[in-house]
Design a protein around this motif. Sequence first.
Motif: not given
Length: 203
Positions: A160-187
């Motif tokens: 739900d947090d991500w759904y609320r946050g997606f509008p702030s990320l749309k149409q950017l050139q790149s988004v990097t998720l910095r986590t200790p392990q490759p995030p399962a939600m990446l795809p």
Amino acid sequence: MEHPDWPAFVFAVVSNPDDDTARLVAADFLEECGDPDRATFIRLQVELARQEAMGEGKSLNADELRKKERAFLGPLSMFPSFWAAEECPELVRVSFRERNGGSPLGDVQVTGAGRLTWRRGFIESVSCDAATWFRHGLAVRKRQPIRHVSLEACDDLTRDDWYRGFPSLKQLQSVTLRTPQPPAMLPWVAAHLRGTEVTSQPL
């Protein structure tokens, strides 16, 4: 810049981030309104970007521009800290530490300015925790031509947090998720941000 006409110049830059003319017109306005340092900074970063785009990034002229750029962005300069605090108050904090027996204002401390990257005179990249970006990203993007965002503490968020946050990320050139392990939600995140390069980076 606290001037009633300044938002119109910012809007022109944000609306046309590839147009250097809008940036140089904004620089002219800043100089006319008593901010020659910021105006000079915009002009030199625009010229440096042009040199690099023409394949002349290793020329003597480009080296001289970088030297001038370092005078603005170097560790001894307060320009980037105060400009960042003015342009992105949601992401950059200003506090005052009172010295013993010193000035009542004490030392000014600015935190968060190092997480912003300036290019062609404006903020182009931001690195911060995901929750903070989701709260303030849309407001920041109205004032700066943000193209790249690097998010930390991504694992603390619900879908739900991500759904609320997606509008702030749309149409950017790149988004990097910095986590200790490759995030399962990446795809899953990438599927919601079509046209944006979504990658992960270890902390």
